[in-house]
Design an enzyme around this catalytic site. Structure first.
Site, PDB file in Angstrom:
ATOM      1  CB  SER A   8      -0.896   0.008   1.240  1.00 32.66           C
ATOM      2  OG  SER A   8      -1.285   1.341   1.525  1.00 32.66           O
ATOM      3  CG  HIS A  33      -3.795  -1.672  -1.736  1.00 34.76           C
ATOM      4  ND1 HIS A  33      -4.924  -2.404  -2.033  1.00 34.76           N
ATOM      5  CD2 HIS A  33      -4.143  -0.871  -0.698  1.00 34.76           C
ATOM      6  CE1 HIS A  33      -5.906  -2.058  -1.211  1.00 34.76           C
ATOM      7  NE2 HIS A  33      -5.467  -1.124  -0.396  1.00 34.76           N
ATOM      8  CG  ASP A  35      -4.968   2.363   0.727  1.00 35.68           C
ATOM      9  OD1 ASP A  35      -5.936   1.589   0.688  1.00 35.68           O
ATOM     10  OD2 ASP A  35      -3.828   2.020   1.096  1.00 35.68           O
ATOM     11  CG  MET A  37      -8.401   7.261   1.988  1.00 40.06           C
ATOM     12  SD  MET A  37      -7.668   7.355   3.620  1.00 40.06           S
ATOM     13  CE  MET A  37      -6.829   5.760   3.687  1.00 40.06           C
ATOM     14  CG  HIS A  66      -9.213  -0.020  -0.624  1.00 41.12           C
ATOM     15  ND1 HIS A  66      -8.611  -0.150   0.608  1.00 41.12           N
ATOM     16  CD2 HIS A  66     -10.540  -0.089  -0.401  1.00 41.12           C
ATOM     17  CE1 HIS A  66      -9.550  -0.286   1.530  1.00 41.12           C
ATOM     18  NE2 HIS A  66     -10.717  -0.245   0.947  1.00 41.12           N
ATOM     19  CG  MET A  68     -11.245   3.168   1.798  1.00 39.28           C
ATOM     20  SD  MET A  68      -9.683   3.143   2.691  1.00 39.28           S
ATOM     21  CE  MET A  68      -8.547   3.267   1.325  1.00 39.28           C
ATOM     22  CG  MET A 137     -11.546  -2.920   4.829  1.00 38.55           C
ATOM     23  SD  MET A 137      -9.946  -2.426   4.178  1.00 38.55           S
ATOM     24  CE  MET A 137      -9.374  -1.295   5.458  1.00 38.55           C
ATOM     25  N   GLY A 142      -9.154   4.362   6.772  1.00 36.69           N
ATOM     26  CA  GLY A 142      -8.912   5.780   7.021  1.00 36.69           C
ATOM     27  C   GLY A 142      -7.474   6.147   7.245  1.00 36.69           C
ATOM     28  N   GLY A 144      -3.122   4.427   7.578  1.00 33.17           N
ATOM     29  CA  GLY A 144      -2.164   3.340   7.676  1.00 33.17           C
ATOM     30  C   GLY A 144      -1.669   3.239   9.114  1.00 33.17           C
ATOM     31  CG  ASP A 175      -6.046  -2.877   3.093  1.00 34.61           C
ATOM     32  OD1 ASP A 175      -4.994  -2.575   3.675  1.00 34.61           O
ATOM     33  OD2 ASP A 175      -6.695  -2.085   2.372  1.00 34.61           O
ATOM     34  CB  SER A 198       3.062   0.895   8.517  1.00 35.70           C
ATOM     35  OG  SER A 198       2.072   0.012   8.952  1.00 35.70           O
TER      36      SER A 198
END
Ligand code: DX5
Ligand code: ZN
Length: 218
Positions: A8, A33, A35, A37, A66, A68, A137, A142, A144, A175, A198
């Site tokens: 990610s 991946h 993310d 948002m 992904h 969100m 999930m 929201g 990492g 994830d 992370s």
């Protein structure tokens, strides 16, 4: 079948994303991946199609978006045009899941559904034929760097069993909070794609974790 690793980029250095992609690619990453948002479905805002399009030129790996975001059905085209290969929407964010999944496939990408920790797998019951991927999930979306919620392990097993019993090729992605310590249990529960942010970009020997996971089963 070897388990795939999708780093990610959320935990990568955002000022040099192309280099970070290269680094995980050289260390054996299978997918990238992304993310996404929107400050609405989750409070944070990350990147949009413009950045994704720029990154597309830097890798041939499958890019997995992904989303969100609220009303993800409104954004499918802009991400597939930007070059993502797989679009995953949060089940909680779309009122017409069946239609949204069809729209993803019509736009030429593979389709996935993400389930928040509190969302039961029952929402998948009538859309299985439309699913290339289920994302379980293991943190609340929201940010990492959160801790893996152990109560999600039985949910991973349940979804894996549903895929097996239906003889589907649907990928089971997990994830959130994935690391060196809990990866074996997540794989044992039936995950086929592990996302890690992370644990790859911010931990000691993070890059080695990629091959530790996807090199394990051959
Ligand atoms: C959470 C994101 C995850 C997360 C992964 O909202 O969907 O992809 O950033 O990061 P780690 O592995 O640090 O939990
Ligand atoms: Zn994610």
């Amino acid at each position: 079948m070897a388990v795939k690793v999708a780093p990610s980029l959320l935990s990568a250095d955002f000022s040099r994303l192309a280099d970070e992609i290269k680094r995980v690619e050289e260390n054996g990453a299978d997918w990238i991946h992304l993310d996404i948002m929107d400050g609405n479905f989750v409070p944070a805002i990350t990147i949009g199609p413009v950045v994704v399009k720029a990154l597309r030129r830097h890798t041939k790996l499958l890019m997995d978006a992904h989303l969100m975001v609220g009303e993800p059905e409104e954004h499918i085209g802009s991400f597939t045009e930007a070059g993502v290969n797989l679009v995953t929407v949060q089940a909680e964010a779309t009122a017409h899941l069946d239609r949204t999944l069809r729209k993803i496939r019509e736009s030429g990408a593979k389709a996935g559904v993400a389930l928040n920790p509190a969302t039961p797998p029952a929402v998948l019951e009538y859309v299985w034929p439309l699913l290339d991927l289920v994302l379980v999930m293991s943190v609340n979306p929201g940010a990492g760097g959160q801790e893996f919620i152990p109560a999600i392990l039985p949910k991973i097993r349940t979804v894996a069993e549903q895929i097996r019993s239906r003889k589907l090729a649907t990928e089971l992605q997990v994830d959130g909070g994935v690391n060196r310590e809990n990866a074996p249990a997540i794989i044992e529960a039936g995950a086929t794609v592990l996302v890690a942010g992370s644990a790859i970009f911010k931990a000691e020997n993070g890059m080695a974790l990629i091959r530790e996971i996807n090199g394990a089963g051959g």
